[in-house]
Motif scaffolding. Structure first.
Motif, PDB file in Angstrom:
ATOM      1  N   LEU A 247       0.826  -1.204   0.000  1.00 58.46           N
ATOM      2  CA  LEU A 247       0.000   0.000   0.000  1.00 58.46           C
ATOM      3  C   LEU A 247       0.863   1.259   0.000  1.00 58.46           C
ATOM      4  N   LEU A 248       1.889   1.281   0.847  1.00 57.61           N
ATOM      5  CA  LEU A 248       2.797   2.434   0.874  1.00 57.61           C
ATOM      6  C   LEU A 248       3.523   2.588  -0.454  1.00 57.61           C
ATOM      7  N   ARG A 249       3.860   1.464  -1.048  1.00 56.07           N
ATOM      8  CA  ARG A 249       4.543   1.490  -2.352  1.00 56.07           C
ATOM      9  C   ARG A 249       3.650   2.099  -3.424  1.00 56.07           C
ATOM     10  N   GLN A 250       2.388   1.734  -3.409  1.00 57.02           N
ATOM     11  CA  GLN A 250       1.458   2.270  -4.397  1.00 57.02           C
ATOM     12  C   GLN A 250       1.124   3.738  -4.135  1.00 57.02           C
ATOM     13  N   LEU A 251       1.059   4.111  -2.861  1.00 53.97           N
ATOM     14  CA  LEU A 251       0.752   5.500  -2.524  1.00 53.97           C
ATOM     15  C   LEU A 251       1.882   6.448  -2.949  1.00 53.97           C
ATOM     16  N   ARG A 252       3.080   5.944  -3.075  1.00 53.38           N
ATOM     17  CA  ARG A 252       4.201   6.783  -3.501  1.00 53.38           C
ATOM     18  C   ARG A 252       4.203   7.002  -5.010  1.00 53.38           C
ATOM     19  N   ARG A 253       3.421   6.216  -5.731  1.00 59.07           N
ATOM     20  CA  ARG A 253       3.415   6.335  -7.189  1.00 59.07           C
ATOM     21  C   ARG A 253       2.633   7.568  -7.628  1.00 59.07           C
ATOM     22  N   ARG A 254       3.140   8.241  -8.649  1.00 53.40           N
ATOM     23  CA  ARG A 254       2.480   9.430  -9.150  1.00 53.40           C
ATOM     24  C   ARG A 254       1.080   9.117  -9.669  1.00 53.40           C
TER      25      ARG A 254
ATOM     26  N   THR B  25      -1.104   7.010  -8.497  1.00 57.07           N
ATOM     27  CA  THR B  25      -2.043   6.967  -7.381  1.00 57.07           C
ATOM     28  C   THR B  25      -2.349   8.366  -6.870  1.00 57.07           C
ATOM     29  N   GLN B  26      -1.337   9.178  -6.739  1.00 49.16           N
ATOM     30  CA  GLN B  26      -1.514  10.534  -6.224  1.00 49.16           C
ATOM     31  C   GLN B  26      -2.380  11.375  -7.155  1.00 49.16           C
TER      32      GLN B  26
ATOM     33  N   VAL C  82     -11.475   2.413 -11.045  1.00 55.23           N
ATOM     34  CA  VAL C  82     -11.345   1.028 -10.588  1.00 55.23           C
ATOM     35  C   VAL C  82     -10.488   0.224 -11.567  1.00 55.23           C
ATOM     36  N   ALA C  83     -10.711   0.429 -12.867  1.00 54.56           N
ATOM     37  CA  ALA C  83      -9.922  -0.276 -13.876  1.00 54.56           C
ATOM     38  C   ALA C  83      -8.453   0.100 -13.782  1.00 54.56           C
ATOM     39  N   LEU C  84      -8.174   1.351 -13.457  1.00 56.49           N
ATOM     40  CA  LEU C  84      -6.792   1.807 -13.346  1.00 56.49           C
ATOM     41  C   LEU C  84      -6.074   1.118 -12.197  1.00 56.49           C
ATOM     42  N   PHE C  85      -6.709   1.055 -11.038  1.00 58.73           N
ATOM     43  CA  PHE C  85      -6.061   0.449  -9.882  1.00 58.73           C
ATOM     44  C   PHE C  85      -5.906  -1.063 -10.027  1.00 58.73           C
ATOM     45  N   PHE C  86      -6.931  -1.737 -10.563  1.00 60.55           N
ATOM     46  CA  PHE C  86      -6.867  -3.196 -10.672  1.00 60.55           C
ATOM     47  C   PHE C  86      -6.136  -3.641 -11.938  1.00 60.55           C
TER      48      PHE C  86
END
Length: 286
Positions: A25-32, A34-35, A95-99
């Motif tokens: 989760l922290l790894r994904q939150l650091r991605r541009r 996700t932000q 949703v499609a973007l995250f999954f």
């Protein structure tokens, strides 16, 4: 530490403790990506407010009242309009973007085989990534109506919700109903999560997985608009995209709401099970 342990390094952790959800989760939150995506969910209500501020209102006495006409009457109405304008496309894309990015991005970075070499069991890897994608998707689904309600209440007041049919709901009741609408959308959009995950494990191109899920949604909506298909349309995953609006009526008829939830979960289970089966047998080369 023994001499052998000193030479070989520390023993690897058990496969069951690899890739914790917190770390992913922290790894994904650091991605541009996700932000920017979560930022869009925050900014969109302000864009809608600005559009209403600079646009023209419907002429007085004009026949017919739409949800757009009522959007500026209260915070709940503004929130309902934000949901209505996002449900059939924007939420599908989020949703499609995250999954769709779960496994395909690792393959595109040539890091998937290294993750599996840690070793992270394939089913665990897919599960952890799906859990994190689900957390981020729900966050986006909650943030947009939450910001809309706060902004709408501040700008348009805490008046009751007024439906196009003339029904009204007190502010507190409307907020509770809007919460149920968000819960419905989270469960209904599970089908998008399922098909995006299946496409993600089937390709090395994240954009292909995301775009494929969006195209399937668009195709389903087109087919759903063809009356000649009759009851066949009930089986389409997008048929109940706006069933949540039934929750904003004075006397709720939850028939389509229940059907929408069941349809979303059934499609999600079918696509998800296929994704697991495919990923367990996939030849990992990247």
């Amino acid at each position: 530490m023994s001499l052998q342990e000193h030479r070989l390094g520390p023993r690897p952790s058990s496969a069951g403790s690899t890739l914790p959800v917190r770390v992913e989760l922290l790894r994904q939150l650091r991605r541009r990506r996700t932000q920017v995506t979560l930022g869009l969910a925050v900014v969109l209500p302000f864009i809608l407010w600005i559009a209403f501020s600079v646009g023209r209102s419907s002429p007085p006495g004009q026949a017919g009242v739409s949800l757009t006409d009522l959007a500026q009457t209260s915070g709940p109405n503004f929130t309902a309009f934000a949901l209505f304008s996002s449900a059939s496309f924007l939420f599908v894309v989020l949703v499609a973007l995250f999954f769709g990015d779960t496994v395909a991005s690792e393959a595109s970075w040539s890091s998937l085989r290294y993750l599996l070499a840690i070793p992270v069991p394939r089913v665990r890897l897919l599960r952890q990534k799906v859990v994190v994608a689900g957390i981020l998707s729900v966050a986006a689904l909650v943030v947009l109506p939450l910001v809309s309600l706060a902004l709408g209440t501040l700008v348009y007041g805490d008046g009751p919700y007024n439906s196009p049919s003339g029904e009204t709901l007190p502010y507190g009741t409307a907020v509770l109903r809007l919460l149920l609408c968000v819960v419905y959308l989270a469960l209904y959009l599970a089908w998008v999560a399922g098909v995006s995950t299946l496409l993600s494990v089937s390709t090395d191109a994240p954009l292909g997985a995301v775009g494929g899920a969006v195209l399937i949604s668009i195709l389903s909506q087109i087919l759903d608009s063809i009356d000649a298909l009759g009851s066949i349309r009930d089986a389409l995953p997008t048929h109940y995209a706006f069933a949540w609006s039934d929750l904003l009526t004075a006397d709720v008829d939850a028939t389509d709401v229940v059907r929408g939830v069941l349809a979303g979960l059934v499609w999600a289970t079918a696509f998800g099970a296929t994704a697991v089966w495919w990923f367990r047998r996939k030849d990992i080369t990247s």
